[in-house]
Write an enzyme that holds these catalytic residues in place. Structure first.
Site, PDB file in Angstrom:
ATOM      1  N   CYS A 264      -2.605  20.946  20.390  1.00  0.00           N
ATOM      2  CA  CYS A 264      -3.555  22.038  20.136  1.00  0.00           C
ATOM      3  C   CYS A 264      -3.882  22.264  18.664  1.00  0.00           C
ATOM      4  O   CYS A 264      -5.042  22.136  18.280  1.00  0.00           O
ATOM      5  CB  CYS A 264      -3.049  23.330  20.755  1.00  0.00           C
ATOM      6  SG  CYS A 264      -3.079  23.270  22.549  1.00  0.00           S
TER       7      CYS A 264
HETATM    8  P1  NAD Z   1      -3.407  17.978  29.909  1.00  0.00           P
HETATM    9  O1  NAD Z   1      -3.896  16.711  29.317  1.00  0.00           O
HETATM   10  O2  NAD Z   1      -1.951  18.202  30.074  1.00  0.00           O
HETATM   11  O3  NAD Z   1      -4.056  18.164  31.362  1.00  0.00           O
HETATM   12  C1  NAD Z   1      -5.396  17.955  31.643  1.00  0.00           C
HETATM   13  C2  NAD Z   1      -5.510  17.523  33.110  1.00  0.00           C
HETATM   14  O4  NAD Z   1      -6.894  17.463  33.462  1.00  0.00           O
HETATM   15  C3  NAD Z   1      -4.943  16.134  33.388  1.00  0.00           C
HETATM   16  O5  NAD Z   1      -4.010  16.224  34.433  1.00  0.00           O
HETATM   17  C4  NAD Z   1      -6.156  15.305  33.786  1.00  0.00           C
HETATM   18  O6  NAD Z   1      -5.874  14.311  34.749  1.00  0.00           O
HETATM   19  C5  NAD Z   1      -7.072  16.374  34.342  1.00  0.00           C
HETATM   20  N1  NAD Z   1      -8.492  16.015  34.372  1.00  0.00           N
HETATM   21  C6  NAD Z   1      -9.234  15.407  33.423  1.00  0.00           C
HETATM   22  N2  NAD Z   1     -10.518  15.301  33.813  1.00  0.00           N
HETATM   23  C7  NAD Z   1     -10.591  15.879  35.031  1.00  0.00           C
HETATM   24  C8  NAD Z   1     -11.654  16.107  35.940  1.00  0.00           C
HETATM   25  N3  NAD Z   1     -12.897  15.735  35.681  1.00  0.00           N
HETATM   26  N4  NAD Z   1     -11.373  16.726  37.102  1.00  0.00           N
HETATM   27  C9  NAD Z   1     -10.108  17.114  37.376  1.00  0.00           C
HETATM   28  N5  NAD Z   1      -9.069  16.946  36.550  1.00  0.00           N
HETATM   29  C10 NAD Z   1      -9.306  16.326  35.392  1.00  0.00           C
HETATM   30  O7  NAD Z   1      -4.074  19.130  29.072  1.00  0.00           O
HETATM   31  P2  NAD Z   1      -3.442  20.566  28.695  1.00  0.00           P
HETATM   32  O8  NAD Z   1      -2.438  20.393  27.627  1.00  0.00           O
HETATM   33  O9  NAD Z   1      -3.076  21.276  29.952  1.00  0.00           O
HETATM   34  O10 NAD Z   1      -4.716  21.273  28.023  1.00  0.00           O
HETATM   35  C11 NAD Z   1      -5.826  21.659  28.783  1.00  0.00           C
HETATM   36  C12 NAD Z   1      -6.714  22.546  27.938  1.00  0.00           C
HETATM   37  O11 NAD Z   1      -6.017  23.747  27.596  1.00  0.00           O
HETATM   38  C13 NAD Z   1      -7.126  21.931  26.590  1.00  0.00           C
HETATM   39  O12 NAD Z   1      -8.425  22.353  26.289  1.00  0.00           O
HETATM   40  C14 NAD Z   1      -6.139  22.517  25.613  1.00  0.00           C
HETATM   41  O13 NAD Z   1      -6.646  22.584  24.311  1.00  0.00           O
HETATM   42  C15 NAD Z   1      -5.944  23.908  26.185  1.00  0.00           C
HETATM   43  N6  NAD Z   1      -4.651  24.505  25.874  1.00  0.00           N
HETATM   44  C16 NAD Z   1      -3.516  23.744  25.907  1.00  0.00           C
HETATM   45  C17 NAD Z   1      -2.295  24.337  25.624  1.00  0.00           C
HETATM   46  C18 NAD Z   1      -1.034  23.510  25.614  1.00  0.00           C
HETATM   47  O14 NAD Z   1      -0.030  23.999  25.075  1.00  0.00           O
HETATM   48  N7  NAD Z   1      -1.016  22.319  26.176  1.00  0.00           N
HETATM   49  C19 NAD Z   1      -2.227  25.701  25.315  1.00  0.00           C
HETATM   50  C20 NAD Z   1      -3.390  26.453  25.324  1.00  0.00           C
HETATM   51  C21 NAD Z   1      -4.602  25.836  25.605  1.00  0.00           C
END
Ligand code: NAD
Length: 422
Positions: A264
């Site tokens: 992030c």
């Molecule tokens: P991640 O990579 O762990 O998970 C994303 C998921 O989305 C994956 O499982 C992937 O297979 C799936 N995906 C991708 N394209 C897709 C589609 N078209 N349809 C369905 N599923 C699909 O990501 P994350 O760490 O959970 O982060 C997600 C969002 O949240 C990002 O924008 C990130 O910046 C934000 N965020 C993350 C955190 C963190 O600590 N990881 C905290 C706050 C906000």
């Protein structure tokens, strides 16, 4: 309520499982069948403390599916939780969100009911009301805010403490530009007792970026002062204990060391810098925040070379590969540039991490992965790159220890003990 979660990574899984725990019915959808299969089998698709227990407890309240239409049609609201990584130029790659929303848009076409689509992914201010809205309208052949709802509910959880962060957040940000969507969000979050900010979508999007950019700034500021403090023979921990007691400043995020990584902070700061340029705003503080952060891992290698100037053929141990403790996530881990440098200088690397070795092996096949932290201590020098608790209690007797994370007890009996900013 019945909720569908699109994207079952760190944010999607935790969001869905925690809402299930509050009594909601959840349908998980992801393109990654493996993640769905794990969730379906009552297992967490990502590591997060206490998540698996919560999954087991609430399994009767959720289903997994690869049928997005069914998921959207059978639920009252959809959360989009897919990734938003960096592009080459630092701007965010919205393609996963747009592709997910394109698919959601198609499912909205034949849905007679008003269905709010809530973007939980971190997106640059204006994205939800701009290209995301356009793709949903185009694919659904419907009008946003009238025929279907659109909102932003940025997530502030931290990996490693995601479940308690989600369940007891400091605040909740609800962004909606139509009353029905705001109403749905408001009612969903009723049980949470923290302050809630109800605002326009693009303000909600900006709150998320400004928060992460400020926290990253605090870390780089601490490191810049910490680097100077070390040269002056001052311990930065004491400095920031004193600074943080000022209520206008606060003590959090003043840990000095090798800087921030993870999925992030680096990408969100880069996205803010890159996105601002499109509006002819050339940010000046945030590029410096990144610059300081990029320099911190190099300090570790510099300190190492103080004791072992020629690293060719040396065996160097690395303790910690995850970007922080209590996660298996290695995205932008500070161990990456450190190991790269050590390898480039001709050394061999033996590394250990309690959770992240499998993920790290997909990035580095040329290092040895040790079966235990103790096994790393056979190296000539040890670099501590993640503050895992178990590294505090090792017998560092006779070893050169360069500590990037202030795992304080490491100093005990070490031949040499040096910290990055102390
Ligand atoms: P991640 O990579 O762990 O998970 C994303 C998921 O989305 C994956 O499982 C992937 O297979 C799936 N995906 C991708 N394209 C897709 C589609 N078209 N349809 C369905 N599923 C699909 O990501 P994350 O760490 O959970 O982060 C997600 C969002 O949240 C990002 O924008 C990130 O910046 C934000 N965020 C993350 C955190 C963190 O600590 N990881 C905290 C706050 C906000």
């Amino acid at each position: 309520m019945k909720l569908s979660i699109v994207g079952c990574g760190y944010v999607g899984t935790v969001t869905g499982v925690c809402f299930a725990d509050l009594g909601h019915d959840i349908t998980f959808y992801d393109l990654d069948e493996k993640k769905l299969a794990l969730l379906g089998a009552g297992k967490a698709p990502i590591f997060e403390p206490s998540l698996e227990e919560l999954i087991r407890r609430n399994q009767h309240r959720f289903t997994t599916t690869s049928d997005l239409t069914g998921a959207v049609h059978d639920t009252d609201l959809t959360f989009v939780c897919v990734g938003t990584p960096s592009q080459e130029d630092g701007s965010i790659d919205l393609s996963y969100v747009l592709s997910a929303c394109s698919a959601i848009g198609k499912t909205l076409k034949n849905l007679p009911d008003f269905h709010p689509v809530i973007i939980k992914s971190t997106v640059f201010p204006g994205s939800t009301g701009g290209s995301i809205c356009s793709v949903l309208e185009k694919k659904s052949d419907k009008k946003a805010y009238v025929d279907f709802g659109l909102g932003s509910n940025p997530e502030f959880l931290r990996e490693g403490t995601a479940v308690p962060d989600f369940c007891t957040p400091d605040r909740i940000v609800l962004g909606a530009d139509d009353e029905r969507t705001m109403g749905a969000l408001r009612s969903l979050y009723t049980p949470f007792e923290c302050p809630k900010i109800e605002t326009a979508i693009r303000t909600a999007e900006m709150i998320k970026y400004a928060s992460n950019a400020f926290l990253a700034t605090k870390i780089s500021f601490a490191n810049e002062i910490g680097n100077l403090a070390k040269k002056l023979g001052i311990d930065s921990e004491k400095v920031f204990e004193g600074v943080g007691l000022d209520r206008r400043i606060g003590p959090a995020f003043f840990g000095t060391g090798i800087g921030f990584g993870g999925s992030c902070f680096p990408k969100d700061v880069r996205a803010l810098i890159a996105g601002a340029k499109d509006y002819d705003e050339h940010l000046r503080i945030l590029p410096a925040v990144l610059q300081v952060n990029e320099g911190q891992p190099l300090v570790v290698v510099r300190l190492l070379q103080k004791y072992l100037p020629d690293l060719r053929g040396r065996k160097i141990g690395v303790l910690g590969l995850a970007f922080k403790p209590d996660t298996d996530d290695v995205r932008e881990s500070r161990a990456i540039p450190i190991i790269r440098q050590v390898l480039d200088a001709g050394a061999e690397v033996i590394a250990y991490d309690p959770l992240a070795m499998e993920n790290f092996a997909s990035l580095f096949s040329e290092i040895t992965y040790a079966p235990s932290a103790e096994a790393v201590l056979s190296a000539e020098a040890v670099l501590i790159t993640t503050a895992w608790e178990e590294f505090e209690h090792l017998d560092y007797h006779g070893t050169i220890v360069i500590d990037g994370r202030r795992v304080a007890a490491a100093s005990r009996d070490a031949r040499v003990y040096e910290g990055v900013c102390w």
